[in-house]
Design a protein around this motif. Structure first.
Motif, PDB file in Angstrom:
ATOM      1  N   LEU A 120       0.846  -1.195   0.000  1.00  0.00           N
ATOM      2  CA  LEU A 120       0.000   0.000   0.000  1.00  0.00           C
ATOM      3  C   LEU A 120       0.878   1.241   0.000  1.00  0.00           C
ATOM      4  O   LEU A 120       1.801   1.361   0.803  1.00  0.00           O
ATOM      5  CB  LEU A 120      -0.922  -0.018   1.227  1.00  0.00           C
ATOM      6  CG  LEU A 120      -1.766  -1.286   1.394  1.00  0.00           C
ATOM      7  CD1 LEU A 120      -2.604  -1.201   2.663  1.00  0.00           C
ATOM      8  CD2 LEU A 120      -2.638  -1.538   0.176  1.00  0.00           C
ATOM      9  N   ASN A 121       0.578   2.156  -0.909  1.00  0.00           N
ATOM     10  CA  ASN A 121       1.368   3.378  -1.037  1.00  0.00           C
ATOM     11  C   ASN A 121       0.955   4.376   0.042  1.00  0.00           C
ATOM     12  O   ASN A 121       0.406   5.431  -0.231  1.00  0.00           O
ATOM     13  CB  ASN A 121       1.206   3.977  -2.436  1.00  0.00           C
ATOM     14  CG  ASN A 121       2.217   5.075  -2.692  1.00  0.00           C
ATOM     15  OD1 ASN A 121       3.188   5.226  -1.963  1.00  0.00           O
ATOM     16  ND2 ASN A 121       1.987   5.854  -3.734  1.00  0.00           N
ATOM     17  N   LEU A 122       1.229   3.964   1.275  1.00  0.00           N
ATOM     18  CA  LEU A 122       0.945   4.778   2.447  1.00  0.00           C
ATOM     19  C   LEU A 122       2.213   4.798   3.300  1.00  0.00           C
ATOM     20  O   LEU A 122       2.247   4.237   4.399  1.00  0.00           O
ATOM     21  CB  LEU A 122      -0.230   4.176   3.226  1.00  0.00           C
ATOM     22  CG  LEU A 122      -1.549   3.999   2.455  1.00  0.00           C
ATOM     23  CD1 LEU A 122      -2.530   3.145   3.242  1.00  0.00           C
ATOM     24  CD2 LEU A 122      -2.137   5.347   2.087  1.00  0.00           C
ATOM     25  N   PRO A 123       3.306   5.420   2.777  1.00  0.00           N
ATOM     26  CA  PRO A 123       4.580   5.383   3.499  1.00  0.00           C
ATOM     27  C   PRO A 123       4.447   5.915   4.920  1.00  0.00           C
ATOM     28  O   PRO A 123       3.762   6.894   5.151  1.00  0.00           O
ATOM     29  CB  PRO A 123       5.518   6.247   2.650  1.00  0.00           C
ATOM     30  CG  PRO A 123       4.659   6.988   1.701  1.00  0.00           C
ATOM     31  CD  PRO A 123       3.356   6.261   1.596  1.00  0.00           C
ATOM     32  N   GLY A 124       5.077   5.210   5.835  1.00  0.00           N
ATOM     33  CA  GLY A 124       5.035   5.599   7.238  1.00  0.00           C
ATOM     34  C   GLY A 124       3.835   5.037   7.982  1.00  0.00           C
ATOM     35  O   GLY A 124       3.788   5.091   9.205  1.00  0.00           O
ATOM     36  N   SER A 125       2.848   4.496   7.256  1.00  0.00           N
ATOM     37  CA  SER A 125       1.658   3.937   7.909  1.00  0.00           C
ATOM     38  C   SER A 125       1.906   2.537   8.445  1.00  0.00           C
ATOM     39  O   SER A 125       1.305   2.139   9.427  1.00  0.00           O
ATOM     40  CB  SER A 125       0.477   3.897   6.932  1.00  0.00           C
ATOM     41  OG  SER A 125       0.098   5.195   6.571  1.00  0.00           O
ATOM     42  N   GLY A 126       2.756   1.793   7.777  1.00  0.00           N
ATOM     43  CA  GLY A 126       3.065   0.440   8.232  1.00  0.00           C
ATOM     44  C   GLY A 126       4.145   0.465   9.288  1.00  0.00           C
ATOM     45  O   GLY A 126       4.714   1.510   9.602  1.00  0.00           O
ATOM     46  N   ARG A 127       4.437  -0.679   9.834  1.00  0.00           N
ATOM     47  CA  ARG A 127       5.469  -0.776  10.872  1.00  0.00           C
ATOM     48  C   ARG A 127       6.684  -1.544  10.380  1.00  0.00           C
ATOM     49  O   ARG A 127       7.517  -1.936  11.177  1.00  0.00           O
ATOM     50  CB  ARG A 127       4.893  -1.476  12.096  1.00  0.00           C
ATOM     51  CG  ARG A 127       3.797  -0.702  12.751  1.00  0.00           C
ATOM     52  CD  ARG A 127       3.332  -1.391  14.013  1.00  0.00           C
ATOM     53  NE  ARG A 127       2.179  -0.701  14.532  1.00  0.00           N
ATOM     54  CZ  ARG A 127       1.045  -1.277  14.829  1.00  0.00           C
ATOM     55  NH1 ARG A 127       0.896  -2.571  14.688  1.00  0.00           N
ATOM     56  NH2 ARG A 127       0.037  -0.570  15.283  1.00  0.00           N
ATOM     57  N   HIS A 128       6.744  -1.792   9.060  1.00  0.00           N
ATOM     58  CA  HIS A 128       7.811  -2.651   8.545  1.00  0.00           C
ATOM     59  C   HIS A 128       8.464  -2.061   7.303  1.00  0.00           C
ATOM     60  O   HIS A 128       7.796  -1.464   6.473  1.00  0.00           O
ATOM     61  CB  HIS A 128       7.238  -4.025   8.161  1.00  0.00           C
ATOM     62  CG  HIS A 128       6.508  -4.701   9.255  1.00  0.00           C
ATOM     63  ND1 HIS A 128       7.147  -5.376  10.270  1.00  0.00           N
ATOM     64  CD2 HIS A 128       5.178  -4.817   9.507  1.00  0.00           C
ATOM     65  CE1 HIS A 128       6.242  -5.877  11.091  1.00  0.00           C
ATOM     66  NE2 HIS A 128       5.042  -5.549  10.656  1.00  0.00           N
ATOM     67  N   ARG A 129       9.756  -2.286   7.211  1.00  0.00           N
ATOM     68  CA  ARG A 129      10.470  -2.080   5.958  1.00  0.00           C
ATOM     69  C   ARG A 129      10.289  -3.395   5.206  1.00  0.00           C
ATOM     70  O   ARG A 129      10.631  -4.452   5.714  1.00  0.00           O
ATOM     71  CB  ARG A 129      11.931  -1.762   6.209  1.00  0.00           C
ATOM     72  CG  ARG A 129      12.095  -0.390   6.831  1.00  0.00           C
ATOM     73  CD  ARG A 129      13.573  -0.060   7.042  1.00  0.00           C
ATOM     74  NE  ARG A 129      13.703   1.277   7.552  1.00  0.00           N
ATOM     75  CZ  ARG A 129      13.687   1.594   8.849  1.00  0.00           C
ATOM     76  NH1 ARG A 129      13.560   0.659   9.753  1.00  0.00           N
ATOM     77  NH2 ARG A 129      13.810   2.845   9.222  1.00  0.00           N
ATOM     78  N   ILE A 130       9.741  -3.328   4.036  1.00  0.00           N
ATOM     79  CA  ILE A 130       9.304  -4.521   3.315  1.00  0.00           C
ATOM     80  C   ILE A 130      10.478  -5.205   2.624  1.00  0.00           C
ATOM     81  O   ILE A 130      11.261  -4.572   1.922  1.00  0.00           O
ATOM     82  CB  ILE A 130       8.215  -4.159   2.281  1.00  0.00           C
ATOM     83  CG1 ILE A 130       7.071  -3.382   2.945  1.00  0.00           C
ATOM     84  CG2 ILE A 130       7.706  -5.402   1.550  1.00  0.00           C
ATOM     85  CD1 ILE A 130       6.427  -4.060   4.132  1.00  0.00           C
ATOM     86  N   ARG A 131      10.567  -6.523   2.823  1.00  0.00           N
ATOM     87  CA  ARG A 131      11.617  -7.332   2.197  1.00  0.00           C
ATOM     88  C   ARG A 131      11.129  -7.869   0.857  1.00  0.00           C
ATOM     89  O   ARG A 131       9.970  -8.252   0.730  1.00  0.00           O
ATOM     90  CB  ARG A 131      11.964  -8.521   3.078  1.00  0.00           C
ATOM     91  CG  ARG A 131      12.616  -8.161   4.387  1.00  0.00           C
ATOM     92  CD  ARG A 131      12.799  -9.420   5.223  1.00  0.00           C
ATOM     93  NE  ARG A 131      13.328  -9.114   6.523  1.00  0.00           N
ATOM     94  CZ  ARG A 131      14.561  -9.430   6.904  1.00  0.00           C
ATOM     95  NH1 ARG A 131      15.369 -10.055   6.091  1.00  0.00           N
ATOM     96  NH2 ARG A 131      14.969  -9.118   8.110  1.00  0.00           N
ATOM     97  N   GLY A 132      12.048  -7.911  -0.090  1.00  0.00           N
ATOM     98  CA  GLY A 132      11.714  -8.448  -1.402  1.00  0.00           C
ATOM     99  C   GLY A 132      12.950  -8.647  -2.246  1.00  0.00           C
ATOM    100  O   GLY A 132      14.068  -8.745  -1.722  1.00  0.00           O
ATOM    101  N   GLU A 133      12.744  -8.703  -3.547  1.00  0.00           N
ATOM    102  CA  GLU A 133      13.825  -8.952  -4.502  1.00  0.00           C
ATOM    103  C   GLU A 133      13.833  -7.853  -5.553  1.00  0.00           C
ATOM    104  O   GLU A 133      12.779  -7.321  -5.917  1.00  0.00           O
ATOM    105  CB  GLU A 133      13.612 -10.303  -5.188  1.00  0.00           C
ATOM    106  CG  GLU A 133      13.622 -11.460  -4.226  1.00  0.00           C
ATOM    107  CD  GLU A 133      13.254 -12.787  -4.867  1.00  0.00           C
ATOM    108  OE1 GLU A 133      13.435 -13.809  -4.182  1.00  0.00           O
ATOM    109  OE2 GLU A 133      12.791 -12.824  -6.031  1.00  0.00           O
ATOM    110  N   LEU A 134      15.029  -7.550  -6.055  1.00  0.00           N
ATOM    111  CA  LEU A 134      15.182  -6.525  -7.072  1.00  0.00           C
ATOM    112  C   LEU A 134      15.594  -7.167  -8.384  1.00  0.00           C
ATOM    113  O   LEU A 134      16.475  -8.033  -8.414  1.00  0.00           O
ATOM    114  CB  LEU A 134      16.235  -5.498  -6.633  1.00  0.00           C
ATOM    115  CG  LEU A 134      16.384  -4.268  -7.535  1.00  0.00           C
ATOM    116  CD1 LEU A 134      15.094  -3.447  -7.573  1.00  0.00           C
ATOM    117  CD2 LEU A 134      17.545  -3.402  -7.055  1.00  0.00           C
ATOM    118  N   TYR A 135      14.932  -6.741  -9.455  1.00  0.00           N
ATOM    119  CA  TYR A 135      15.211  -7.227 -10.803  1.00  0.00           C
ATOM    120  C   TYR A 135      15.423  -6.047 -11.736  1.00  0.00           C
ATOM    121  O   TYR A 135      14.781  -5.003 -11.585  1.00  0.00           O
ATOM    122  CB  TYR A 135      14.029  -8.055 -11.338  1.00  0.00           C
ATOM    123  CG  TYR A 135      13.821  -9.348 -10.601  1.00  0.00           C
ATOM    124  CD1 TYR A 135      14.396 -10.520 -11.049  1.00  0.00           C
ATOM    125  CD2 TYR A 135      13.053  -9.393  -9.438  1.00  0.00           C
ATOM    126  CE1 TYR A 135      14.218 -11.716 -10.367  1.00  0.00           C
ATOM    127  CE2 TYR A 135      12.873 -10.578  -8.746  1.00  0.00           C
ATOM    128  CZ  TYR A 135      13.463 -11.736  -9.221  1.00  0.00           C
ATOM    129  OH  TYR A 135      13.290 -12.914  -8.543  1.00  0.00           O
TER     130      TYR A 135
END
Length: 189
Positions: free
Chosen positions: A67-82
């Motif tokens: 969700l494009n609501l920066p600062g609203s969540g409590r996590h830095r999201i983990r993923g992969e870069l391509y």
């Protein structure tokens, strides 16, 4: 964001794409990324994490939504870069339903997650990339529907339902709108 390949003048512009859900290695839609890698339309660059905290939730059929609501969540999201070619980007855009209003591809800032225990905040260069966010037409309602509780990394929970196994009587966008308008107790997700 786009980056220019400088090895040859004939190489097209490539886009850095942050994958946080079913396109990641080991998940249901990674077959598309494997196909793009085999045709030289994508290159895996490594594990990354968002600089900002964002909400990451699962919607109908266990589909993950950033969700494009920066600062609203409590996590830095983990993923992969391509790194993805224009042809590969068109295929991912199609899968993500860009023209159907499912997701929006927008900028995101990342750091390598290769530090100690994947700690993104231990230093490193910020990478400008793009991610597929839940469409703005339902993102806030999705956050409300999920009780403003998200998670830091998408993991296979058994909730994800592949497209071909989903009900056919409604579009995915209709399913999403029904999901966000229902009460949490009236749905299993």
């Amino acid at each position: 964001m786009e980056m220019r390949e400088r090895n040859e003048d004939t190489k097209p512009t490539r886009t850095l794409i942050f994958s946080y859900g079913t396109l990641k290695r080991g998940f249901a839609n990674h077959v598309l990324m494997q196909d793009l890698i085999s045709s030289n339309d994508a290159v895996f660059l490594g594990a990354y994490r968002t600089v900002s905290e964002f909400p990451l939730v699962c919607g109908p059929h266990g589909v993950p939504f950033l969700l494009n609501l920066p600062g609203s969540g409590r996590h830095r999201i983990r993923g992969e870069l391509y790194s993805v070619s224009p042809r590969g980007l068109a295929r991912i855009d199609e899968l993500e339903g860009i023209t159907l209003g499912h997701y929006e591809r927008l900028p995101i800032q990342l750091l390598s997650a290769s530090g100690v225990d994947g700690d993104c905040c231990s230093g490193g260069e910020v990478v400008e990339a793009e991610a597929y966010y839940a469409h703005q037409s339902f993102a806030e309602e999705m956050w409300q529907r999920k009780g403003k509780v998200g998670f830091g990394e998408y993991t296979e929970t058994g909730e994800y339902v592949r497209r071909n196994a989903r009900p056919k009587e409604r579009s995915f966008l209709e399913e999403t709108r029904l999901f966000v308008s229902s009460s949490p107790s009236s749905s299993s997700s």
